[in-house]
Design a protein around this motif. Sequence first.
Motif, PDB file in Angstrom:
ATOM      1  N   UNK A 226      33.216  60.236  13.089  1.00 25.23           N
ATOM      2  CA  UNK A 226      34.615  60.133  13.526  1.00 25.23           C
ATOM      3  C   UNK A 226      35.117  61.450  14.108  1.00 25.23           C
ATOM      4  N   UNK A 227      34.458  62.551  13.799  1.00 27.45           N
ATOM      5  CA  UNK A 227      34.868  63.836  14.360  1.00 27.45           C
ATOM      6  C   UNK A 227      35.408  64.811  13.339  1.00 27.45           C
ATOM      7  N   UNK A 228      35.292  64.475  12.066  1.00 26.91           N
ATOM      8  CA  UNK A 228      35.765  65.384  11.017  1.00 26.91           C
ATOM      9  C   UNK A 228      34.844  66.604  10.972  1.00 26.91           C
ATOM     10  N   UNK A 229      35.396  67.755  11.293  1.00 30.18           N
ATOM     11  CA  UNK A 229      34.565  68.933  11.459  1.00 30.18           C
ATOM     12  C   UNK A 229      33.914  69.376  10.143  1.00 30.18           C
ATOM     13  N   UNK A 230      34.623  69.206   9.049  1.00 31.32           N
ATOM     14  CA  UNK A 230      34.047  69.618   7.764  1.00 31.32           C
ATOM     15  C   UNK A 230      32.839  68.751   7.415  1.00 31.32           C
ATOM     16  N   UNK A 231      32.963  67.495   7.684  1.00 29.35           N
ATOM     17  CA  UNK A 231      31.836  66.592   7.424  1.00 29.35           C
ATOM     18  C   UNK A 231      30.660  66.926   8.335  1.00 29.35           C
ATOM     19  N   UNK A 232      30.981  67.281   9.571  1.00 27.72           N
ATOM     20  CA  UNK A 232      29.913  67.651  10.504  1.00 27.72           C
ATOM     21  C   UNK A 232      29.209  68.925  10.032  1.00 27.72           C
ATOM     22  N   UNK A 233      30.000  69.846   9.512  1.00 28.00           N
ATOM     23  CA  UNK A 233      29.413  71.093   8.992  1.00 28.00           C
ATOM     24  C   UNK A 233      28.455  70.795   7.832  1.00 28.00           C
ATOM     25  N   UNK A 234      28.909  69.938   6.945  1.00 28.09           N
ATOM     26  CA  UNK A 234      28.076  69.589   5.788  1.00 28.09           C
ATOM     27  C   UNK A 234      26.786  68.917   6.232  1.00 28.09           C
ATOM     28  N   UNK A 235      26.926  68.024   7.178  1.00 26.24           N
ATOM     29  CA  UNK A 235      25.741  67.318   7.681  1.00 26.24           C
ATOM     30  C   UNK A 235      24.792  68.284   8.390  1.00 26.24           C
ATOM     31  N   UNK A 236      25.374  69.212   9.113  1.00 21.96           N
ATOM     32  CA  UNK A 236      24.548  70.187   9.839  1.00 21.96           C
ATOM     33  C   UNK A 236      23.704  71.017   8.871  1.00 21.96           C
ATOM     34  N   UNK A 237      24.326  71.419   7.776  1.00 21.51           N
ATOM     35  CA  UNK A 237      23.602  72.225   6.789  1.00 21.51           C
ATOM     36  C   UNK A 237      22.427  71.447   6.209  1.00 21.51           C
ATOM     37  N   UNK A 238      22.633  70.156   6.023  1.00 22.81           N
ATOM     38  CA  UNK A 238      21.560  69.338   5.454  1.00 22.81           C
ATOM     39  C   UNK A 238      20.456  69.102   6.482  1.00 22.81           C
ATOM     40  N   UNK A 239      20.877  68.844   7.704  1.00 20.47           N
ATOM     41  CA  UNK A 239      19.895  68.463   8.739  1.00 20.47           C
ATOM     42  C   UNK A 239      19.148  69.664   9.309  1.00 20.47           C
ATOM     43  N   UNK A 240      19.762  70.831   9.258  1.00 17.20           N
ATOM     44  CA  UNK A 240      19.207  71.986   9.973  1.00 17.20           C
ATOM     45  C   UNK A 240      17.724  72.255   9.675  1.00 17.20           C
ATOM     46  N   UNK A 241      17.309  72.361   8.402  1.00  9.27           N
ATOM     47  CA  UNK A 241      15.886  72.678   8.162  1.00  9.27           C
ATOM     48  C   UNK A 241      14.942  71.607   8.683  1.00  9.27           C
ATOM     49  N   UNK A 242      15.351  70.371   8.536  1.00  8.57           N
ATOM     50  CA  UNK A 242      14.479  69.269   8.989  1.00  8.57           C
ATOM     51  C   UNK A 242      14.327  69.315  10.508  1.00  8.57           C
ATOM     52  N   UNK A 243      15.434  69.491  11.174  1.00  9.85           N
ATOM     53  CA  UNK A 243      15.385  69.522  12.647  1.00  9.85           C
ATOM     54  C   UNK A 243      14.657  70.776  13.131  1.00  9.85           C
ATOM     55  N   UNK A 244      14.874  71.854  12.427  1.00  8.70           N
ATOM     56  CA  UNK A 244      14.230  73.110  12.828  1.00  8.70           C
ATOM     57  C   UNK A 244      12.711  73.007  12.684  1.00  8.70           C
ATOM     58  N   UNK A 245      12.273  72.332  11.652  1.00  6.29           N
ATOM     59  CA  UNK A 245      10.828  72.176  11.454  1.00  6.29           C
ATOM     60  C   UNK A 245      10.193  71.406  12.606  1.00  6.29           C
ATOM     61  N   UNK A 246      10.949  70.478  13.154  1.00 10.31           N
ATOM     62  CA  UNK A 246      10.436  69.741  14.320  1.00 10.31           C
ATOM     63  C   UNK A 246      10.442  70.655  15.541  1.00 10.31           C
ATOM     64  N   UNK A 247      11.542  71.363  15.724  1.00 11.71           N
ATOM     65  CA  UNK A 247      11.721  72.099  16.983  1.00 11.71           C
ATOM     66  C   UNK A 247      10.785  73.298  17.119  1.00 11.71           C
ATOM     67  N   UNK A 248      10.477  73.962  16.017  1.00 15.19           N
ATOM     68  CA  UNK A 248       9.615  75.139  16.157  1.00 15.19           C
ATOM     69  C   UNK A 248       8.207  74.751  16.619  1.00 15.19           C
TER      70      UNK A 248
END
Lengths: 186, 474
Positions: free
Chosen positions: A13-35
């Motif tokens: 929906x665009x709630x920035x706090x929720x996006x921040x929380x999701x980003x923190x969770x997703x970051x390592x997983x996505x980073x492992x793919x991207x590297x």
Amino acid sequence: MNLDPQLLTAAHRGDRKAQYALYRVCFPVLMAVCVRYKRDQQEAVAAVNTGFLKIINHLDKYKRDEVPFEAWIRRVMINTVIDEFRREKQWRELTVFTDTIERAYPKEPINWNEAEQRLDLQHLEALLRRLPPVTQKVFNLFALDGFSHQEISEMLGMSEGTSKWHVSNARQQLQTWIKKEQYLTA
Amino acid sequence: MEKENLDDLMRQKFDTDAPGARFEFREEYWEQAQALIEADERRRKRRFLWWWWFGGLLLAGGGGLFWYGGGQTDYSADDAVQVTSPARKNNEVNDRDSNDTNAESNEWPTGKRAIDAKTTTPKSSRVTDASGSRLHNAATTTGPLSSHASDAASGSTIVSSKTKSGIATRSKNESAESAGIPANRTTDKPPQLTPSSTDAGMKDVSAANPGSDTLETSASTAPVNSLLAPLPPIDFQMYTFLPRILFFPRAAPDREIKPQKTSRFKVDLNAAATYYDTRENTPWFGGAAGASAEYRFYQQFRVFAGAAWRYIPTEKLRGIDTISNFTSGQRRYSFGYEQNYQTIRLVALHALEFPIGLRWRWNAIAVEAGIAPSRLIAVRANLLSSRQSSLEPPDLLNPLIEQKKIWIDFNTERYRQTWISSFAGIEWGTGRLKLSVRGFRMPGNVLPKQHFLSPPQKKYLFGAEAGLRWRFSE
């Protein structure tokens, strides 16, 4: 990765706090793919951010009953990397890497048990990044992400034969480098 | 079977990966991501506003065109009524002459030519056939008309005709930055987070593998395992920048993270100048303008569709669709006559077309082909209206009154109203502006039938156009 459905809804929906929380969770997983697909960490972070944008824009299409969230975001990330790869095709095809010419080493079989103990993940990632870009992506897609040659050929716009050649070439290169280390350290 | 061993080794290593321990989250990464998200939100808002703006523009344009055309039609109709009213008043005076002619009904349908009328009413044709062309106008007579007509050129022929019904009136169109960004910075905490099993697993693996640190340390510093010492460190700068500088010195990608547009959907405005090949006649020059939307559905392939207004000139064709109306009558209480003459000469067609097609783009060049279903919406004509109140030659006291007006008629029943043309072309351009060249073919009978003395109608019309296309997004 268990996430509250309300968090996903709020992030979409665009709630920035929720996006921040999701980003923190997703970051390592996505980073492992991207590297594995990118040539340095800066590029990998940029790709993660682009992929994350795609994830929050398409969260409404995610069906939690059918696929785990982690697998879904991995797939979205791979698609994002492939999309970027297609966009950069113009300069990528003209880029020539000259460091792939290696001297021949004795044709002794590699001791894989020893190699397994010796090589850690960072080292393997570093070896993968030394591969030419197209070869690197094709090998990643085939050997590590489990795509077939047919799927890879459709994703990257090449023939199946070319995809097979890239995988074979990647194996040759990697084995050469591993042998080289084995030879030098013997 | 070394290849299987290699694949197995790689797979085993990456399957046991614990990315949570290896990749440390930094707030600066989130700030970059946030900038990307905000840029995307702004772009969505802009796109939304563009659509509204474009819809409003179309509505305003359509309304303006409609209003303007309606006003012109009013003029001609009123004028015609005014012109013919004296003739009606003189009917009684001319009744005795009308018996001689014994003319039959001389009805002027809007869609028939004077040539047709000539075959049915031979005696009255001397008047109506003076121009040798189609009769069309309207409110000239409503009711029985018997009048003396005199040839303006010779002044000798007097023909009396009697009509039983009036002329059908011409139908006229009378129809009428986002202020809501929360201040969540690095200190903001997620509102709700369920502890994930993956994170726990990552920590376990990390603890078991103390040598693994972040990616940066592993790439730039000496490896933990001494066996790896001979392996040279990877110089990312060399791998990425050197080839780019060599081959694309000015197009080196910026290191800053910029918002990337991933939309496959693009909207553009276009305008073109058109050349029509009429072969036996002088070439015409027209134009087209409109908007279209494009969707990339597979690699370099795109489909596009749009709407455009097209202006098809016809004035260079000799003797095409001239509509004449001649009325004459005796002036009341005098021996003089008054003459009214109207000529409507078609000069152009206004059409609305809806091109749909396929476009294949390779770098800056695109090749396209498609069809364009079209609908005639209006015809443009020049209206010449002259009025003389005496049979004497015009002089200062008795001038010949002439009026010229551009006349747009939305009644297009007399012409072909729909057709499909095909086109193919090439386009070149970088960025938002594209230059395009197209060739097209349309059916020849889009044009009205020509005068019977003109050459036979062509089966197809060919044309070429060059134009510009401007995209709203790159």
